[in-house]
Write an enzyme that holds these catalytic residues in place. Structure first.
Site, PDB file in Angstrom:
ATOM      1  N   CYS A   9       0.850  -1.198   0.000  1.00  0.00           N
ATOM      2  CA  CYS A   9       0.000   0.000   0.000  1.00  0.00           C
ATOM      3  C   CYS A   9       0.886   1.248   0.000  1.00  0.00           C
ATOM      4  O   CYS A   9       0.603   2.224  -0.698  1.00  0.00           O
ATOM      5  CB  CYS A   9      -0.930   0.005   1.215  1.00  0.00           C
ATOM      6  SG  CYS A   9      -2.364  -1.080   1.069  1.00  0.00           S
ATOM      7  N   ASP A  29      11.173  -5.113  -8.936  1.00  0.00           N
ATOM      8  CA  ASP A  29      11.402  -5.908  -7.724  1.00  0.00           C
ATOM      9  C   ASP A  29      12.779  -5.549  -7.152  1.00  0.00           C
ATOM     10  O   ASP A  29      13.761  -5.431  -7.891  1.00  0.00           O
ATOM     11  CB  ASP A  29      11.321  -7.400  -8.041  1.00  0.00           C
ATOM     12  CG  ASP A  29      11.126  -8.237  -6.781  1.00  0.00           C
ATOM     13  OD1 ASP A  29      10.036  -8.804  -6.597  1.00  0.00           O
ATOM     14  OD2 ASP A  29      12.088  -8.325  -5.970  1.00  0.00           O
ATOM     15  N   HIS A  95      -0.238  -8.520   0.126  1.00  0.00           N
ATOM     16  CA  HIS A  95      -1.058  -7.598  -0.672  1.00  0.00           C
ATOM     17  C   HIS A  95      -0.926  -8.154  -2.084  1.00  0.00           C
ATOM     18  O   HIS A  95       0.203  -8.236  -2.606  1.00  0.00           O
ATOM     19  CB  HIS A  95      -0.503  -6.168  -0.543  1.00  0.00           C
ATOM     20  CG  HIS A  95      -1.181  -5.133  -1.381  1.00  0.00           C
ATOM     21  ND1 HIS A  95      -1.600  -3.915  -0.882  1.00  0.00           N
ATOM     22  CD2 HIS A  95      -1.500  -5.113  -2.706  1.00  0.00           C
ATOM     23  CE1 HIS A  95      -2.138  -3.198  -1.861  1.00  0.00           C
ATOM     24  NE2 HIS A  95      -2.088  -3.915  -2.979  1.00  0.00           N
ATOM     25  N   HIS A  97      -0.197  -9.248  -5.591  1.00  0.00           N
ATOM     26  CA  HIS A  97       0.676  -8.673  -6.622  1.00  0.00           C
ATOM     27  C   HIS A  97       1.024  -9.739  -7.635  1.00  0.00           C
ATOM     28  O   HIS A  97       0.980 -10.933  -7.347  1.00  0.00           O
ATOM     29  CB  HIS A  97       1.954  -8.091  -5.997  1.00  0.00           C
ATOM     30  CG  HIS A  97       2.707  -9.064  -5.141  1.00  0.00           C
ATOM     31  ND1 HIS A  97       2.316  -9.350  -3.848  1.00  0.00           N
ATOM     32  CD2 HIS A  97       3.799  -9.836  -5.382  1.00  0.00           C
ATOM     33  CE1 HIS A  97       3.140 -10.255  -3.335  1.00  0.00           C
ATOM     34  NE2 HIS A  97       4.043 -10.570  -4.242  1.00  0.00           N
ATOM     35  N   HIS A  99       3.930 -11.000 -10.382  1.00  0.00           N
ATOM     36  CA  HIS A  99       5.313 -10.911 -10.841  1.00  0.00           C
ATOM     37  C   HIS A  99       5.321 -11.027 -12.364  1.00  0.00           C
ATOM     38  O   HIS A  99       4.673 -11.912 -12.917  1.00  0.00           O
ATOM     39  CB  HIS A  99       6.151 -12.072 -10.297  1.00  0.00           C
ATOM     40  CG  HIS A  99       6.283 -12.104  -8.804  1.00  0.00           C
ATOM     41  ND1 HIS A  99       7.411 -11.659  -8.154  1.00  0.00           N
ATOM     42  CD2 HIS A  99       5.444 -12.533  -7.837  1.00  0.00           C
ATOM     43  CE1 HIS A  99       7.263 -11.829  -6.840  1.00  0.00           C
ATOM     44  NE2 HIS A  99       6.079 -12.362  -6.626  1.00  0.00           N
TER      45      HIS A  99
HETATM   46  P1  5GP Z   1       6.162 -12.582  -2.947  1.00  0.00           P
HETATM   47  O1  5GP Z   1       7.306 -13.400  -2.385  1.00  0.00           O
HETATM   48  O2  5GP Z   1       5.242 -12.111  -1.848  1.00  0.00           O
HETATM   49  O3  5GP Z   1       5.426 -13.259  -4.072  1.00  0.00           O
HETATM   50  O4  5GP Z   1       6.800 -11.319  -3.610  1.00  0.00           O
HETATM   51  C1  5GP Z   1       7.217 -10.202  -2.883  1.00  0.00           C
HETATM   52  C2  5GP Z   1       8.282  -9.527  -3.712  1.00  0.00           C
HETATM   53  O5  5GP Z   1       8.453  -8.211  -3.230  1.00  0.00           O
HETATM   54  C3  5GP Z   1       9.651 -10.220  -3.626  1.00  0.00           C
HETATM   55  O6  5GP Z   1      10.041 -10.615  -4.928  1.00  0.00           O
HETATM   56  C4  5GP Z   1      10.558  -9.150  -3.025  1.00  0.00           C
HETATM   57  O7  5GP Z   1      11.841  -9.162  -3.608  1.00  0.00           O
HETATM   58  C5  5GP Z   1       9.810  -7.866  -3.338  1.00  0.00           C
HETATM   59  N1  5GP Z   1      10.025  -6.802  -2.376  1.00  0.00           N
HETATM   60  C6  5GP Z   1      10.031  -6.913  -1.020  1.00  0.00           C
HETATM   61  N2  5GP Z   1      10.235  -5.708  -0.441  1.00  0.00           N
HETATM   62  C7  5GP Z   1      10.336  -4.814  -1.471  1.00  0.00           C
HETATM   63  C8  5GP Z   1      10.553  -3.404  -1.509  1.00  0.00           C
HETATM   64  O8  5GP Z   1      10.662  -2.713  -0.492  1.00  0.00           O
HETATM   65  N3  5GP Z   1      10.603  -2.829  -2.744  1.00  0.00           N
HETATM   66  C9  5GP Z   1      10.468  -3.555  -3.890  1.00  0.00           C
HETATM   67  N4  5GP Z   1      10.551  -2.885  -5.055  1.00  0.00           N
HETATM   68  N5  5GP Z   1      10.262  -4.890  -3.890  1.00  0.00           N
HETATM   69  C10 5GP Z   1      10.198  -5.511  -2.695  1.00  0.00           C
HETATM   70 ZN    ZN Z   2      -1.805  -3.336   1.061  1.00  0.00          ZN
END
Ligand code: 5GP
Ligand code: ZN
Length: 109
Positions: A9, A29, A95, A97, A99
């Protein structure tokens, strides 16, 4: 986690967006797993893809269009679109998202 203390958010509001549309942004990312690794973040806070039915139909359709448009704008022809659903599947930010992974992917051990 509630929307009040949610990282995505916050990044929706303050992030360095590579693409944006009404209700959606894309960011890079922070820990890329491919040559191009973008994250599509909707403004609407839902924790996982499991609750995707909470999106009004037109908003869900526009989200999918925005994913494809973001990949196109990044110059990607072939790419992966990935959603991790739940911690056992690798979700770390609760939240929804998407990729977008283009080019060479890092080998995952
Ligand atoms: P998930 O593992 O939840 O599918 O993906 C979360 C993604 O968010 C990960 O690939 C991680 O590298 C990325 N991520 C985590 N913290 C941050 C941040 O502060 N900024 C950005 N740009 N990406 C983030
Ligand atoms: Zn959120």
């Amino acid at each position: 986690m509630t929307a009040d203390d949610c990282l995505f958010c916050k990044l929706y509001r303050d992030g360095n967006h590579v693409n944006q549309a009404d209700g959606f942004v894309a960011i890079r990312d922070i820990n890329p797993q491919a040559d191009t690794h973008l994250l599509v973040i909707p403004q609407r806070h839902i924790e996982t893809f499991r609750e995707v039915r909470e999106f009004p139909p037109d908003e869900a359709r526009r989200m999918l269009d925005f994913v494809a448009e973001t990949a196109r704008a990044a110059g990607l022809e072939d790419y992966k679109v990935v959603v991790n659903v739940g911690p056992e599947a690798g979700q770390t930010v609760f939240h929804l998202h998407w990729h977008i992974l283009g080019g060479r992917s890092r080998e995952l051990a």
